[in-house]
Design a protein around this motif. Structure first.
Motif, PDB file in Angstrom:
ATOM      1  N   ILE A   1       0.809  -1.244  -0.069  1.00 24.14           N
ATOM      2  CA  ILE A   1      -0.113   0.005   0.005  1.00 24.14           C
ATOM      3  C   ILE A   1       0.914   1.109   0.097  1.00 24.14           C
ATOM      4  O   ILE A   1       0.686   2.172  -0.830  1.00 24.14           O
ATOM      5  N   ALA A   2       1.960   1.147   0.728  1.00 24.68           N
ATOM      6  CA  ALA A   2       2.862   2.309   0.821  1.00 24.68           C
ATOM      7  C   ALA A   2       3.416   2.763  -0.406  1.00 24.68           C
ATOM      8  O   ALA A   2       3.614   3.810  -0.849  1.00 24.68           O
TER       9      ALA A   2
ATOM     10  N   SER B   1       1.167   3.997  -2.943  1.00 22.33           N
ATOM     11  CA  SER B   1       0.922   5.468  -2.502  1.00 22.33           C
ATOM     12  C   SER B   1       2.125   6.506  -2.746  1.00 22.33           C
ATOM     13  O   SER B   1       1.881   7.569  -3.169  1.00 22.33           O
ATOM     14  N   TYR B   2       3.471   5.903  -2.788  1.00 18.45           N
ATOM     15  CA  TYR B   2       4.291   6.858  -3.341  1.00 18.45           C
ATOM     16  C   TYR B   2       4.255   7.312  -4.906  1.00 18.45           C
ATOM     17  O   TYR B   2       4.648   8.299  -5.194  1.00 18.45           O
ATOM     18  N   PHE B   3       3.472   6.229  -5.466  1.00 13.29           N
ATOM     19  CA  PHE B   3       3.619   6.540  -7.026  1.00 13.29           C
ATOM     20  C   PHE B   3       2.208   7.190  -7.448  1.00 13.29           C
ATOM     21  O   PHE B   3       1.756   7.334  -8.647  1.00 13.29           O
ATOM     22  N   PHE B   4       1.443   7.567  -6.364  1.00 12.31           N
ATOM     23  CA  PHE B   4       0.061   8.142  -6.592  1.00 12.31           C
ATOM     24  C   PHE B   4       0.042   9.521  -6.664  1.00 12.31           C
ATOM     25  O   PHE B   4       0.486  10.526  -5.784  1.00 12.31           O
TER      26      PHE B   4
ATOM     27  N   ARG C   1       0.443  15.422  -1.660  1.00 15.16           N
ATOM     28  CA  ARG C   1       0.911  14.566  -0.418  1.00 15.16           C
ATOM     29  C   ARG C   1       0.601  15.482   0.905  1.00 15.16           C
ATOM     30  O   ARG C   1       1.483  15.903   1.214  1.00 15.16           O
ATOM     31  N   LYS C   2      -0.663  15.283   1.039  1.00 15.72           N
ATOM     32  CA  LYS C   2      -1.025  15.804   2.578  1.00 15.72           C
ATOM     33  C   LYS C   2      -1.849  14.748   3.044  1.00 15.72           C
ATOM     34  O   LYS C   2      -2.276  13.806   2.706  1.00 15.72           O
TER      35      LYS C   2
ATOM     36  N   ARG D   1       0.857  11.593   3.159  1.00 15.56           N
ATOM     37  CA  ARG D   1       2.327  12.148   3.303  1.00 15.56           C
ATOM     38  C   ARG D   1       3.320  11.063   4.123  1.00 15.56           C
ATOM     39  O   ARG D   1       4.277  10.790   3.579  1.00 15.56           O
ATOM     40  N   PRO D   2       2.806  10.730   5.274  1.00 19.12           N
ATOM     41  CA  PRO D   2       3.720   9.588   5.841  1.00 19.12           C
ATOM     42  C   PRO D   2       3.698   8.293   5.160  1.00 19.12           C
ATOM     43  O   PRO D   2       4.671   7.491   5.107  1.00 19.12           O
ATOM     44  N   LEU D   3       2.556   7.944   4.478  1.00 14.97           N
ATOM     45  CA  LEU D   3       2.230   6.652   3.844  1.00 14.97           C
ATOM     46  C   LEU D   3       3.207   6.496   2.751  1.00 14.97           C
ATOM     47  O   LEU D   3       4.060   5.627   2.451  1.00 14.97           O
ATOM     48  N   SER D   4       3.507   7.872   1.915  1.00 12.96           N
ATOM     49  CA  SER D   4       4.202   7.578   0.875  1.00 12.96           C
ATOM     50  C   SER D   4       5.657   7.871   1.370  1.00 12.96           C
ATOM     51  O   SER D   4       6.582   7.081   0.301  1.00 12.96           O
ATOM     52  N   TYR D   5       6.057   8.287   2.403  1.00 13.69           N
ATOM     53  CA  TYR D   5       7.382   8.258   2.931  1.00 13.69           C
ATOM     54  C   TYR D   5       7.663   6.944   3.379  1.00 13.69           C
ATOM     55  O   TYR D   5       8.857   6.465   3.245  1.00 13.69           O
ATOM     56  N   LEU D   6       6.788   6.392   3.942  1.00 14.16           N
ATOM     57  CA  LEU D   6       6.896   4.722   4.142  1.00 14.16           C
ATOM     58  C   LEU D   6       7.087   3.885   2.966  1.00 14.16           C
ATOM     59  O   LEU D   6       8.132   3.020   2.820  1.00 14.16           O
TER      60      LEU D   6
END
Lengths: 295, 209, 219
Positions: free
Chosen positions: B147-148, B151-154, B159-160, B164-169
């Motif tokens: 999922i993370a 979400s980074y490629f979403f 990224r709010k 934001r934390p999910l894409s960082y993960l």
């Protein structure tokens, strides 16, 4: 004082700018010396290799092992020992083997592996039963194009995909082909490749016909297959030369086949080279950090 | 030391050294080897396409008067030659369309099954995932990691908030994945060098057993 | 005609490719097998013409125009012609009409391949080890947390994948395997979904004639 600071600064700067030819030379020596003065490091088989070995070891009598030699000369050192180890395993367990190539340039390599292993077995054989005989114990189907023709076609009828074998014999006249008709008769198909061909086998052969797929992969792309091992779409895998060495170790330990282990012999040099590359990265980083702090 | 007397081993060794000479700098010896490789590889391909595809599948049966319907198929295949005749070069699109269309069509349903459905099934956590505490725990880590990473490629939303934390993960998982790939790449490249040096030392110079 | 005919063909063959997976009926399967084993195989075999033809044309052009390094083009063309003649007339195992041995010296296509193509191809890739070592030394820096993580994962996998670590740090190979089977799997699977959806969309666009780059121009 200033002068000594400057000279220290110069040392760290030099550390980040070592001549590339010096790095080449050291890498060359680091690989060369363990090859000349070898020491054997027996590898421990990791889970994907063990799974592949165990699955092949327990192939039922009425099923065969298919090896798809899908690599080309550029990845020969990594992948060729895998083909040799698989053949040794299969012949020692009297498992019937079918060999094919999806890459045209793999044909010569497949033929080479077959010659090496059949010579090993036949030079020790005392009776016809002990021998490894073409057409009875193994078949080399050869090559077909494009990629979907053999991968999908073998699900229906292998003889139709390969009307003649590599040597030009009519495939359906061979004794072994009476028991190998299509994927239903295949215990596992191992695709040994440095390209995307194992993905084709997963997508087409595994999905449509449910045949078990094993992978022999170059280390470069081995990490990409882990999602497929996790999902069960790939039964087992050998990763690079290390994977080949692990398989060689298993074949020697469990099948008692004592022959030249090309991948295992290379492990000392491999270890030394890994350490050297790590050292160069560390040296580069030390220089970089000291320079950054001073700036 | 037991230097090989086989002329072909000498050929292989000289060609190997020719390619390695590039490490010093590009030179005529390297260029000769490079061009030789392309020439030989193509000659080899022509040989096998002729002997193992065209002869058994097309020429032999047609010569015997069997499967004559393959003649128009061969004519379609021969349209590849039109690529080199400017006036009718568009005809090359016909064989390309047949091969590419079939490939694209064949891939759609199978790729959905293999790369999406099966991979989704493996990501979903069920009761059977918890065979042991570790399999369950790692399955949760994989689920979160997938999922993370996605979400980074979403990029459709800023990224709010939770993104934001999910894409960082996601970056952390990606870095671990790429790091693993790099580690393995080192292994791969070194293996190839070992292979060539083993050939030079063993088969050619006879220094090692 | 020049555009419409290929687009119609790509649509028809696209449907022919997809249907047998969806319709498992005998007739659909038999048709698919025959189409693949005869039509597709023969047409695809001719595609070699494109590759070989382009190479030959390019090098003849280089020789005619005396482009930079044109002399080497002769080597390529001569080696291509010689290996083709040996392969076509000498047969695969040296059993053709053209003799491929002089006394004990064999020069059949397989021997040429084993002793020329393999060393050339393998050495080209072996050279990458030097470039990779040099690049890693120059560019692999722990500049920030993410880069450090990448570096650490690489080090663990590099160390964990050589047998020495089994003797020195027995748990390290297991940790390296964990990185590959857990975080690496998650990352690669996440990216894999994107790649799969992207290639599905491209395949669909090709079949529906939206993606026309393969036509090489629309005239």
């Amino acid at each position: 004082m200033n002068g000594s600071l400057k000279s220290n600064y110069g040392i760290w700067e030099k550390l980040t700018k070592i001549d590339r030819r010096l790095i080449y030379l050291f890498l060359f020596l680091v690989v060369l010396i363990p090859l000349i003065y070898p020491f054997r490091l027996a590898p421990r088989a990791m889970t994907p290799v063990l799974k592949l070995f165990n699955h092949i070891d327990t192939i039922p009598k009425d099923k065969c092992l298919v090896i798809s030699v899908d690599y080309t000369p550029d990845t020969e050192p990594e992948l060729h020992p895998m083909t040799i180890a698989l053949l040794r395993h299969a012949f020692s367990r009297k498992i019937k083997v079918g060999i094919l190539c999806i890459s045209l340039l793999g044909l010569g390599l497949a033929q080479d592996a077959i010659s090496i292993v059949t010579n090993e077995f036949n030079s020790k054989a005392l009776t016809r039963n002990d021998s490894v005989i073409y057409g009875r114990d193994y078949v080399f189907w050869g090559w077909q194009t494009p990629v979907l023709v053999p991968i999908l076609g073998m699900g229906e009828n292998i003889s139709k995909v390969f009307p003649v074998d590599y040597y030009g014999n009519k495939t359906d006249t061979l004794e072994i082909m009476k028991t190998i008709k299509n994927y239903n008769d295949v215990g596992i198909l191992v695709s040994i490749s440095g390209s995307a061909i194992p993905f084709y086998y997963i997508t087409y052969a595994q999905t449509q016909f449910g045949v078990r797929i094993g992978v022999g992969s170059t280390a470069v792309q081995a990490a990409d297959f882990y999602p497929y091992i996790n999902s069960g779409q790939v039964t087992g895998m050998m990763s690079g030369m290390k994977g080949a060495a692990e398989y060689e170790q298993l074949v020697e330990e469990r099948c008692k086949i004592y022959a030249r282990r090309k991948a295992t012999d290379a492990m000392a040099a491999q270890t030394a080279a890994h350490l050297w590359i790590m050292i160069t990265i560390i040296i580069g980083n030390i220089g970089y950090f000291i320079l950054r702090r001073r700036k | 030391m037991n230097i090989s007397t086989n002329p072909w081993i000498w050929v292989s060794a000289i060609l190997t050294l020719g390619i390695f000479s590039f490490l010093y700098k590009e030179n005529p010896f390297y260029r000769v080897c490079e061009h030789l490789f392309v020439g030989i590889a193509n000659g080899y391909s022509i040989t096998f396409v002729w002997h193992r595809v065209l002869l058994p599948t097309l020429i032999n049966p047609v010569a015997k008067g069997e499967r004559l319907w393959l003649v128009p198929v061969a004519i379609v295949g021969a349209l590849y030659f039109t690529r080199f005749i400017p006036k009718i070069s568009w005809l090359v699109r016909i064989p390309i369309a047949i091969v590419m269309g079939y490939g694209a069509g064949a891939s759609i349903p199978r790729a959905i099954e293999a790369s999406i459905i099966e991979q989704l099934k493996a990501t979903v956590i069920t009761r059977s995932t918890f065979e042991s505490i570790y399999t369950g725990l790692w399955a949760i880590v994989i689920f979160v990691g997938v999922i993370a990473t996605i979400s980074y490629f979403f990029f459709s939303r800023e990224r709010k908030g939770v993104l934001r934390p999910l894409s960082y993960l996601g970056i952390i998982f990606i870095m671990l994945g790429f790091g693993a790939s790099f580690g393995y790449t080192v292994m791969a490249r070194i293996s190839l060098l070992i292979g060539r040096l083993t050939f030079l030392l063993r088969d050619w110079l006879g220094i090692i057993k | 005609m020049k555009v419409r005919l290929p687009l119609i063909l790509v649509l028809i063959t696209g449907i022919l490719g997809a249907l047998p997976f969806i319709i498992p009926h005998r007739i659909a399967q038999n048709f698919d097998n025959e189409f693949r084993n005869s039509v597709l195989r023969i047409i695809a075999a001719f595609s070699l013409v494109l590759g070989v033809g382009s190479i030959v044309r390019h090098h003849i052009y280089k020789i005619q125009r005396r482009k930079e390094n044109w002399e080497y083009s002769w080597i390529l063309l001569v080696s291509l012609v010689i290996t083709s003649i040996i392969g076509l007339f000498g047969g695969i195992e040296g059993n053709g009409s053209l003799p491929t041995r002089i006394g004990d010296f064999y020069f059949d296509i397989q021997t040429i391949y084993m002793h020329a193509a393999i060393p050339l191809g393998a050495t080209m890739f072996a050279m990458l080890s030097f470039f990779m070592a040099s690049a890693a030394y120059r560019a692999f820096r722990a500049r920030n947390f993410e880069a450090t993580l990448l570096l650490l994962a690489a080090f663990i996998v590099m160390l964990g994948s050589v047998p020495l670590s089994t003797y020195v740090l027995p748990k390290l190979p297991d940790f390296a395997e964990w990185i590959l089977t857990v975080p690496n799997t998650a990352a690669k699977r996440g990216m894999g979904f994107g790649i799969a959806l992207g290639s599905l969309a491209t395949s669909l666009k090709i079949i529906l004639g939206i993606e026309r780059g393969w036509l090489g121009g629309t005239k």
